[in-house]
Motif scaffolding. Structure first.
Motif, PDB file in Angstrom:
ATOM      1  N   THR A  50      45.753  45.977  21.402  1.00 16.35           N
ATOM      2  CA  THR A  50      46.651  46.049  22.558  1.00 16.35           C
ATOM      3  C   THR A  50      45.861  46.336  23.832  1.00 16.35           C
ATOM      4  OG1 THR A  50      48.412  46.873  21.134  1.00 16.35           O
ATOM      5  CG2 THR A  50      48.689  47.209  23.494  1.00 16.35           C
ATOM      6  N   THR A  51      44.907  47.227  23.756  1.00 17.99           N
ATOM      7  CA  THR A  51      44.080  47.554  24.920  1.00 17.99           C
ATOM      8  C   THR A  51      43.277  46.339  25.369  1.00 17.99           C
ATOM      9  OG1 THR A  51      43.925  49.844  24.183  1.00 17.99           O
ATOM     10  CG2 THR A  51      42.304  49.100  25.801  1.00 17.99           C
ATOM     11  N   VAL A  52      42.709  45.624  24.426  1.00 18.25           N
ATOM     12  CA  VAL A  52      41.928  44.428  24.774  1.00 18.25           C
ATOM     13  C   VAL A  52      42.824  43.386  25.431  1.00 18.25           C
ATOM     14  CG1 VAL A  52      40.687  42.460  23.784  1.00 18.25           C
ATOM     15  CG2 VAL A  52      40.120  44.780  23.063  1.00 18.25           C
ATOM     16  N   ILE A  53      43.999  43.179  24.910  1.00 20.56           N
ATOM     17  CA  ILE A  53      44.922  42.200  25.498  1.00 20.56           C
ATOM     18  C   ILE A  53      45.334  42.619  26.903  1.00 20.56           C
ATOM     19  CG2 ILE A  53      47.259  41.242  25.300  1.00 20.56           C
ATOM     20  CD1 ILE A  53      46.810  41.179  22.262  1.00 20.56           C
ATOM     21  N   MET A  54      45.591  43.901  27.115  1.00 19.79           N
ATOM     22  CA  MET A  54      45.961  44.371  28.459  1.00 19.79           C
ATOM     23  C   MET A  54      44.812  44.191  29.449  1.00 19.79           C
ATOM     24  SD  MET A  54      48.444  47.698  27.948  1.00 19.79           S
ATOM     25  CE  MET A  54      47.111  48.767  27.527  1.00 19.79           C
ATOM     26  N   VAL A  55      43.587  44.463  29.016  1.00 18.38           N
ATOM     27  CA  VAL A  55      42.427  44.315  29.899  1.00 18.38           C
ATOM     28  C   VAL A  55      42.227  42.847  30.258  1.00 18.38           C
ATOM     29  CG1 VAL A  55      39.908  44.496  29.987  1.00 18.38           C
ATOM     30  CG2 VAL A  55      41.269  46.426  29.202  1.00 18.38           C
ATOM     31  N   VAL A  56      42.331  41.962  29.274  1.00 16.40           N
ATOM     32  CA  VAL A  56      42.168  40.534  29.541  1.00 16.40           C
ATOM     33  C   VAL A  56      43.262  40.032  30.483  1.00 16.40           C
ATOM     34  CG1 VAL A  56      42.295  38.246  28.473  1.00 16.40           C
ATOM     35  CG2 VAL A  56      40.893  40.026  27.436  1.00 16.40           C
ATOM     36  N   THR A  57      44.483  40.471  30.284  1.00 17.64           N
ATOM     37  CA  THR A  57      45.582  40.079  31.172  1.00 17.64           C
ATOM     38  C   THR A  57      45.332  40.572  32.594  1.00 17.64           C
ATOM     39  OG1 THR A  57      47.107  40.203  29.300  1.00 17.64           O
ATOM     40  CG2 THR A  57      48.082  40.192  31.503  1.00 17.64           C
ATOM     41  N   PHE A  58      44.880  41.802  32.736  1.00 19.63           N
ATOM     42  CA  PHE A  58      44.573  42.356  34.052  1.00 19.63           C
ATOM     43  C   PHE A  58      43.478  41.542  34.734  1.00 19.63           C
ATOM     44  CE2 PHE A  58      42.054  45.312  36.680  1.00 19.63           C
ATOM     45  CZ  PHE A  58      43.019  45.635  37.614  1.00 19.63           C
ATOM     46  N   LEU A  59      42.425  41.200  33.990  1.00 27.77           N
ATOM     47  CA  LEU A  59      41.340  40.410  34.569  1.00 27.77           C
ATOM     48  C   LEU A  59      41.816  39.019  34.977  1.00 27.77           C
ATOM     49  CD1 LEU A  59      38.344  41.404  32.267  1.00 27.77           C
ATOM     50  CD2 LEU A  59      38.777  42.094  34.637  1.00 27.77           C
ATOM     51  N   LEU A  60      42.693  38.422  34.199  1.00 25.56           N
ATOM     52  CA  LEU A  60      43.235  37.111  34.562  1.00 25.56           C
ATOM     53  C   LEU A  60      44.052  37.181  35.852  1.00 25.56           C
ATOM     54  CD1 LEU A  60      44.289  35.619  31.129  1.00 25.56           C
ATOM     55  CD2 LEU A  60      42.529  34.769  32.673  1.00 25.56           C
ATOM     56  N   VAL A  61      44.809  38.244  36.015  1.00 25.08           N
ATOM     57  CA  VAL A  61      45.597  38.411  37.240  1.00 25.08           C
ATOM     58  C   VAL A  61      44.672  38.558  38.444  1.00 25.08           C
ATOM     59  CG1 VAL A  61      47.135  40.015  38.451  1.00 25.08           C
ATOM     60  CG2 VAL A  61      47.634  39.332  36.110  1.00 25.08           C
ATOM     61  N   ILE A  62      43.632  39.369  38.309  1.00 20.68           N
ATOM     62  CA  ILE A  62      42.678  39.569  39.406  1.00 20.68           C
ATOM     63  C   ILE A  62      41.963  38.264  39.740  1.00 20.68           C
ATOM     64  CG2 ILE A  62      40.547  40.764  40.090  1.00 20.68           C
ATOM     65  CD1 ILE A  62      43.048  42.523  40.095  1.00 20.68           C
TER      66      ILE A  62
END
Length: 109
Positions: free
Chosen positions: A21-33
């Protein structure tokens, strides 16, 4: 012991789900940025293209500047007469295509 059952077995699933879950949230955050950065850079590029297009239009509007500019262009690189209007038309169509995007961004500022 945390994660241990009554029989003494350790259940690794809760930790695995937390990490996943943490990895998915980090990847999603990076995609948004990254998508926001791409949008900003594309707007800057569009503004640069529009400025270049306007500068070319102003040069062609002034006959004395167009004569000196055309002499410089002929000496520096040979181009056909047909390619310049096509290139200008492509740049104008690009500017028209993306114009609503730039208007909406200008309204936000």
């Amino acid at each position: 012991m945390a994660g241990a059952s009554a029989e003494g077995e350790v259940n690794h699933w809760p930790a695995f789900v937390d990490v996943l879950t943490t990895v998915i949230m980090v990847v999603t955050f990076l995609l948004v940025i990254m998508s926001a950065a791409v949008m900003v850079l594309s707007q800057r590029t569009l503004q640069t293209v529009k400025a270049q297009l306007e500068a070319k239009e102003h040069k062609t509007a002034d006959p004395s500047a167009a004569t000196s500019a055309s002499a410089k262009d002929q000496n520096s690189r040979p181009t056909t007469i047909r390619s310049r209007p096509k290139r200008a038309a492509r740049m104008q169509s690009l500017a028209r295509c993306c114009e609503p995007i730039s208007r909406s961004t200008a309204a936000r500022r």
